[in-house]
Write an enzyme that holds these catalytic residues in place. Structure first.
Site, PDB file in Angstrom:
ATOM      1  N   HIS A  48      -5.640   9.405   0.439  1.00 31.64           N
ATOM      2  CA  HIS A  48      -5.480   8.643   1.678  1.00 31.64           C
ATOM      3  C   HIS A  48      -6.224   9.248   2.867  1.00 31.64           C
ATOM      4  O   HIS A  48      -5.691   9.331   3.974  1.00 31.64           O
ATOM      5  CB  HIS A  48      -3.983   8.481   2.015  1.00 31.64           C
ATOM      6  N   HIS A  94      -6.256   2.693  -3.878  1.00 32.88           N
ATOM      7  CA  HIS A  94      -6.103   2.982  -2.448  1.00 32.88           C
ATOM      8  C   HIS A  94      -6.488   4.432  -2.157  1.00 32.88           C
ATOM      9  O   HIS A  94      -5.930   5.059  -1.258  1.00 32.88           O
ATOM     10  CB  HIS A  94      -4.659   2.689  -2.025  1.00 32.88           C
ATOM     11  N   HIS A 104       3.713  -2.218   3.210  1.00 35.22           N
ATOM     12  CA  HIS A 104       3.778  -0.864   2.647  1.00 35.22           C
ATOM     13  C   HIS A 104       5.102  -0.676   1.937  1.00 35.22           C
ATOM     14  O   HIS A 104       6.164  -0.820   2.557  1.00 35.22           O
ATOM     15  CB  HIS A 104       3.609   0.173   3.759  1.00 35.22           C
ATOM     16  N   ASP A 122       0.812  -1.217   0.000  1.00 32.06           N
ATOM     17  CA  ASP A 122       0.000   0.000   0.000  1.00 32.06           C
ATOM     18  C   ASP A 122       0.848   1.271   0.000  1.00 32.06           C
ATOM     19  O   ASP A 122       1.993   1.267   0.452  1.00 32.06           O
ATOM     20  CB  ASP A 122      -0.878   0.040   1.256  1.00 32.06           C
ATOM     21  N   ASP A 123       0.222   2.341  -0.420  1.00 29.13           N
ATOM     22  CA  ASP A 123       0.655   3.736  -0.212  1.00 29.13           C
ATOM     23  C   ASP A 123       1.669   4.252  -1.234  1.00 29.13           C
ATOM     24  O   ASP A 123       2.051   5.408  -1.191  1.00 29.13           O
ATOM     25  CB  ASP A 123       1.218   3.979   1.202  1.00 29.13           C
TER      26      ASP A 123
HETATM   27 ZN   LIG Z   1      -2.573   3.238   3.166  1.00 30.17          ZN
END
Ligand SMILES: [Zn+2]
Length: 274
Positions: A130, A126, A221, A75-76
């Site tokens: 955020h 995603h 991540h 993620d991210d």
């Molecule tokens: Zn995230």
């Protein structure tokens, strides 16, 4: 095209049609693009294919499957330095993963997005910025999701087919709303190594391996160096348990995600056998 009209066509025909439309985006694979540049959209983004709703999946934490494979999810990102290192590692092990990208980051690093797709990985949604989506109204949630769908589509000629909410913060009602409105299932996770707390690479790898079982969805991540450095040990440990590595679409049995749409291919979940 309305969502309902899609169901009147043969699913394969719709998907292969998407592939034809996506060639403009795919042609840019491997080209060196300046930061911030995007492939011009040759065609408007079509709806997410109906195959996801055909399986009736609104939200999941792991996949019910007999397949001896897990989904590694990151993620991210994309992150300008850590994501390329991770891609090198995944290529070395010939393991495929799913990247739940933040739209703002995807817009900033289109060349990394291209590389993710070119190397056989999957991109998921995603959100754009955020936020804690559970605190937003439906209109704001859809704007967060739509902007990311659009930037991924414009950049690589393929659109995410699953969404992961930041912090996992999304109500059951919101998952149904997103599924009804955009045909996107909500993917949470079944294994959380808490890598963002930076417990150290060996601890992160151990936690990923310990949680691995068929159908597991493993969260990590790709914006943290120690997480990326944990991946070789995690892959080797998971493979030692007899498990391979599939993207989310593969683990769900939807086929291989990519710029030609979801392709129905059979074969091993990974080439890496330990
Ligand atoms: Zn995230």
């Amino acid at each position: 095209m309305s969502g309902d009209s899609v169901t009147k066509f043969d699913r394969r025909a719709v998907l292969s049609g998407m592939g034809a439309l996506c060639l403009g985006g795919a042609a840019h694979l491997g080209s060196s693009m300046p930061v911030g540049a995007q492939t011009a959209p040759a065609v408007p983004m079509p709806p997410v294919p109906r195959l996801t709703s055909a399986h009736g999946i609104v939200a999941l934490t792991s996949v019910q499957t007999n397949r001896a494979a897990v989904a590694l999810t990151f993620d991210d990102g994309p992150h300008p330095t850590h994501t390329p290192v991770l891609l090198d590692i995944l290529a070395q092990y010939r393991a495929r993963a799913t990247f739940y990208v933040i739209g703002q980051m995807a817009r900033r690093y289109p060349e990394i997005l291209h590389r993710i797709v070119a190397e056989g990985h999957e991109i998921g949604n995603h959100s754009w910025s955020h936020p804690t989506l559970s605190q937003l109204g439906d209109g704001a949630v859809l704007r967060e999701i739509d902007r990311t769908q659009e930037v991924v589509w414009r950049t690589v000629g393929a659109q995410p087919v699953t969404m992961r909410p930041p912090y996992g913060a999304f109500s059951r009602r919101q998952s149904h709303m997103l599924h009804d409105q955009r045909n996107l299932p909500t993917v949470i996770w079944s294994v959380d190594p808490q890598d963002w707390r930076r417990p150290g690479s060996s601890v992160v790898a151990d936690r990923m391996v310990r949680g691995a079982r068929p159908g597991a969805v493993i969260l990590a991540h790709d914006i943290h160096g120690p997480t990326v450095r944990a991946v070789p040990a995690a892959i080797e440990g998971i493979a030692a348990r007899g498990l391979g590595f599939a993207t989310m679409s593969e683990l769900l049995g939807w086929g291989r995600w990519g710029p030609r749409g979801l392709r129905y291919v059979s074969g091993p979940a990974t080439d890496y056998q330990g």
